[in-house]
Write a protein that holds these residues in place. Structure first.
Motif, PDB file in Angstrom:
ATOM      1  N   GLY A 112       0.966  -1.166   0.011  1.00 17.03           N
ATOM      2  CA  GLY A 112       0.023   0.013   0.068  1.00 17.03           C
ATOM      3  C   GLY A 112       0.927   1.250  -0.023  1.00 17.03           C
ATOM      4  O   GLY A 112       1.774   1.326  -0.958  1.00 17.03           O
ATOM      5  N   THR A 113       0.692   1.978   0.862  1.00 17.06           N
ATOM      6  CA  THR A 113       1.475   3.337   1.083  1.00 17.06           C
ATOM      7  C   THR A 113       2.632   3.201   2.070  1.00 17.06           C
ATOM      8  O   THR A 113       3.379   4.127   2.281  1.00 17.06           O
ATOM      9  CB  THR A 113       0.561   4.452   1.518  1.00 17.06           C
ATOM     10  N   LYS A 114       3.055   1.856   2.328  1.00 17.37           N
ATOM     11  CA  LYS A 114       4.494   1.725   3.155  1.00 17.37           C
ATOM     12  C   LYS A 114       4.944   0.494   2.705  1.00 17.37           C
ATOM     13  O   LYS A 114       4.796  -0.213   1.818  1.00 17.37           O
ATOM     14  CB  LYS A 114       3.638   1.207   4.484  1.00 17.37           C
ATOM     15  N   ALA A 115       6.191   0.935   2.969  1.00 14.26           N
ATOM     16  CA  ALA A 115       7.099  -0.360   2.691  1.00 14.26           C
ATOM     17  C   ALA A 115       8.192  -0.235   3.759  1.00 14.26           C
ATOM     18  O   ALA A 115       8.734   0.625   4.454  1.00 14.26           O
ATOM     19  CB  ALA A 115       8.098  -0.049   1.254  1.00 14.26           C
ATOM     20  N   GLU A 116       8.682  -1.670   4.106  1.00 14.08           N
ATOM     21  CA  GLU A 116       9.744  -1.831   5.314  1.00 14.08           C
ATOM     22  C   GLU A 116      10.958  -2.357   4.596  1.00 14.08           C
ATOM     23  O   GLU A 116      10.918  -3.378   3.864  1.00 14.08           O
ATOM     24  CB  GLU A 116       9.020  -2.914   6.246  1.00 14.08           C
ATOM     25  N   PHE A 117      11.915  -1.978   5.136  1.00 11.22           N
ATOM     26  CA  PHE A 117      13.480  -2.593   4.912  1.00 11.22           C
ATOM     27  C   PHE A 117      13.926  -2.845   6.280  1.00 11.22           C
ATOM     28  O   PHE A 117      14.022  -2.192   7.291  1.00 11.22           O
ATOM     29  CB  PHE A 117      14.159  -1.154   4.327  1.00 11.22           C
ATOM     30  N   THR A 118      14.384  -3.999   6.249  1.00 12.46           N
ATOM     31  CA  THR A 118      15.221  -4.667   7.450  1.00 12.46           C
ATOM     32  C   THR A 118      16.469  -5.068   7.147  1.00 12.46           C
ATOM     33  O   THR A 118      16.641  -5.699   6.027  1.00 12.46           O
ATOM     34  CB  THR A 118      14.033  -5.644   8.080  1.00 12.46           C
ATOM     35  N   THR A 119      17.267  -4.975   8.133  1.00  8.52           N
ATOM     36  CA  THR A 119      18.607  -5.664   8.063  1.00  8.52           C
ATOM     37  C   THR A 119      19.088  -5.645   9.421  1.00  8.52           C
ATOM     38  O   THR A 119      18.607  -5.335  10.435  1.00  8.52           O
ATOM     39  CB  THR A 119      19.497  -4.573   6.972  1.00  8.52           C
ATOM     40  N   THR A 120      20.483  -6.069   9.675  1.00  9.11           N
ATOM     41  CA  THR A 120      21.118  -6.073  11.013  1.00  9.11           C
ATOM     42  C   THR A 120      22.419  -5.330  10.810  1.00  9.11           C
ATOM     43  O   THR A 120      22.866  -5.156   9.638  1.00  9.11           O
ATOM     44  CB  THR A 120      21.132  -7.462  11.454  1.00  9.11           C
TER      45      THR A 120
END
Length: 164
Positions: A112-120
């Protein structure tokens, strides 16, 4: 007296001529704000100072989660995070556009209107060994976001402040 009146009239005409012209100045892209039609924000980030930032604790595992968001009123949705530049706080658009510097193996789909980026921090150290991830250091990320209509936005850099 006539000379003073004439000088005043001449000065008035010159002043009016100088202010009545329609935008004679031509600004180049270098001196204008380059703001996208659809702004990208980072919900949950602290936003005073230079770039928005998140704090990450090494004691808590060093997990990094960055949420990108666009306004729902824009009528657009985020298709994907296409590229990510990562490194010291000196990253810029040139870093983002260098294919060999892309932090992602594949684009990240939006929701939708969001996106998530994950890492460590561990993954970051493996991909960017020259950049310190010691407590009190800062690292940065910059995102190329593609919207549902194919337009692309370079989001403002976001920093990660590392603490023990």
């Amino acid at each position: 007296m006539k000379k003073i009146a004439f000088q005043f009239l001449l000065l008035t005409v010159i002043a009016l001529a100088g202010t009545s012209c329609k935008d004679d100045y031509v600004y180049s892209d270098l001196v204008q704000d380059n703001r996208p039609d659809v702004p990208v924000t980072y919900p949950g980030a602290t936003t005073y100072g230079f770039d928005p930032y998140y704090e990450v604790s090494t004691a808590a595992g060093g997990n990094i989660k960055i949420t990108l968001s666009i306004p729902e009123s824009s009528g657009r949705t985020i298709k994907e995070i296409t590229r990510v530049a990562a490194g010291a706080t000196s990253i810029n658009v040139a870093t983002l556009n260098t294919a060999s510097q892309n932090y992602l193996a594949a684009p990240i789909a939006g929701n939708g209107t969001k996106a998530e980026f994950t890492t460590t921090l561990k993954d970051f150290s493996a991909k960017r060994p020259a950049v310190s991830v010691a407590p009190s250091a800062e690292i940065a990320f910059m995102f190329l976001v593609t919207l549902d209509n194919g337009s692309q936005i370079v989001a403002q850099p976001v920093r990660i402040r590392i603490r023990a």
